[in-house]
Scaffold this motif. Sequence first.
Motif, short mmCIF file in Angstrom:
data_model
loop_
_atom_site.label_atom_id
_atom_site.label_comp_id
_atom_site.label_asym_id
_atom_site.label_seq_id
_atom_site.Cartn_x
_atom_site.Cartn_y
_atom_site.Cartn_z
N TYR A 52 9.28 -1.88 -2.14
CA TYR A 52 9.46 -0.50 -2.59
C TYR A 52 10.77 -0.28 -3.35
CZ TYR A 52 5.37 1.14 -0.04
OH TYR A 52 4.08 1.35 0.39
N GLY A 53 11.75 -1.13 -3.14
CA GLY A 53 13.04 -0.95 -3.79
C GLY A 53 13.92 0.05 -3.06
N MET A 54 13.48 0.49 -1.90
CA MET A 54 14.22 1.44 -1.06
C MET A 54 13.51 1.45 0.29
SD MET A 54 12.81 5.10 -2.60
CE MET A 54 13.12 4.61 -4.29
N PRO A 55 14.12 2.03 1.30
CA PRO A 55 13.41 2.12 2.58
C PRO A 55 12.09 2.85 2.41
CG PRO A 55 15.73 2.62 2.88
CD PRO A 55 15.49 2.55 1.39
N TYR A 56 11.08 2.38 3.12
CA TYR A 56 9.72 2.92 2.99
C TYR A 56 9.67 4.42 3.24
CZ TYR A 56 4.73 3.53 4.03
OH TYR A 56 3.43 3.96 4.06
N GLU A 57 10.33 4.90 4.28
CA GLU A 57 10.31 6.32 4.58
C GLU A 57 10.90 7.15 3.44
OE1 GLU A 57 8.68 7.84 7.03
OE2 GLU A 57 7.98 5.85 7.62
N GLU A 58 11.93 6.63 2.81
CA GLU A 58 12.53 7.32 1.66
C GLU A 58 11.54 7.37 0.50
OE1 GLU A 58 16.23 6.74 -1.47
OE2 GLU A 58 16.36 5.78 0.50
N TRP A 59 10.87 6.25 0.23
CA TRP A 59 9.87 6.22 -0.85
C TRP A 59 8.77 7.23 -0.58
CZ3 TRP A 59 4.78 5.60 -1.97
CH2 TRP A 59 4.46 5.34 -3.30
N LYS A 60 8.29 7.29 0.66
CA LYS A 60 7.23 8.25 1.01
C LYS A 60 7.69 9.68 0.75
CE LYS A 60 5.78 7.61 5.18
NZ LYS A 60 5.13 7.36 6.47
N GLN A 61 8.91 10.00 1.15
CA GLN A 61 9.42 11.37 0.95
C GLN A 61 9.55 11.70 -0.53
OE1 GLN A 61 13.09 11.45 3.14
NE2 GLN A 61 12.07 11.91 5.07
N ARG A 62 9.98 10.74 -1.32
CA ARG A 62 10.19 10.98 -2.75
C ARG A 62 8.90 10.98 -3.56
NH1 ARG A 62 15.24 7.52 -5.11
NH2 ARG A 62 16.86 8.30 -3.72
N HIS A 63 7.96 10.08 -3.22
CA HIS A 63 6.87 9.80 -4.14
C HIS A 63 5.45 9.95 -3.59
CE1 HIS A 63 9.97 8.31 -6.77
NE2 HIS A 63 10.36 7.44 -5.86
N GLN A 64 5.28 9.93 -2.30
CA GLN A 64 3.91 9.93 -1.76
C GLN A 64 3.39 11.35 -1.60
OE1 GLN A 64 2.83 6.95 1.14
NE2 GLN A 64 1.87 8.53 2.38
N GLY A 65 2.27 11.62 -2.22
CA GLY A 65 1.63 12.92 -2.08
C GLY A 65 0.55 12.86 -1.01
N GLU A 66 -0.01 14.02 -0.72
CA GLU A 66 -1.12 14.09 0.23
C GLU A 66 -2.37 13.52 -0.42
OE1 GLU A 66 -1.68 15.20 3.45
OE2 GLU A 66 0.50 15.16 3.59
N ALA A 67 -3.10 12.74 0.33
CA ALA A 67 -4.36 12.20 -0.18
C ALA A 67 -5.40 13.31 -0.20
CB ALA A 67 -4.83 11.05 0.70
N SER A 68 -6.19 13.34 -1.26
CA SER A 68 -7.23 14.35 -1.37
C SER A 68 -8.41 13.96 -0.48
CB SER A 68 -7.70 14.46 -2.81
OG SER A 68 -8.44 13.30 -3.19
N PRO A 69 -9.28 14.90 -0.15
CA PRO A 69 -10.48 14.56 0.62
C PRO A 69 -11.31 13.48 -0.07
CG PRO A 69 -10.16 16.94 0.64
CD PRO A 69 -9.14 16.36 -0.33
N SER A 70 -11.39 13.54 -1.38
CA SER A 70 -12.13 12.53 -2.15
C SER A 70 -11.51 11.14 -2.01
CB SER A 70 -12.18 12.95 -3.62
OG SER A 70 -12.67 11.92 -4.42
N GLN A 71 -10.19 11.07 -2.10
CA GLN A 71 -9.49 9.78 -1.95
C GLN A 71 -9.71 9.22 -0.55
OE1 GLN A 71 -5.64 11.39 -3.02
NE2 GLN A 71 -5.50 9.97 -4.76
N LEU A 72 -9.61 10.08 0.46
CA LEU A 72 -9.81 9.64 1.83
C LEU A 72 -11.24 9.17 2.06
CD1 LEU A 72 -7.76 12.37 3.71
CD2 LEU A 72 -7.14 9.97 3.39
N ALA A 73 -12.21 9.86 1.48
CA ALA A 73 -13.61 9.45 1.62
C ALA A 73 -13.84 8.10 0.96
CB ALA A 73 -14.53 10.51 1.02
#
Length: 101
Positions: free
Chosen positions: A71-92
């Motif tokens: 990730y180039g940074m701690p995973y939790e930091e990457w999630k906070q900066r870049h990870q969005g909520e998965a849509s119902p379609s993505q989860l399905a």
Amino acid sequence: MKSIDDKTRTELEAAAFRRLVEHLRERTDVQNIDLMNLAGFCRNCLSNWLKDAADERSVALPKEDSRTHVYGMPYEEWKQRHQGEASPSQLADFEKSKPGH
């Protein structure tokens, strides 16, 4: 790659891996769930494969360190900066293909 010696092959594969990791670091707009749904792997998979390779060679590499490498940074930091909520379609889509991961 039969005409390439093992050392050179390993160096080329390592260079390709480094380039892939750098590309994924730059493409923070591409979510892990999209990678999983389309390609069957994501950044976490790469970090797990790196850790697996270290484990096979008895090299101490904690999971968080392998993730930071990818990730180039701690995973939790990457999630906070870049990870969005998965849509119902993505989860399905993920649930449909999950057994293959």
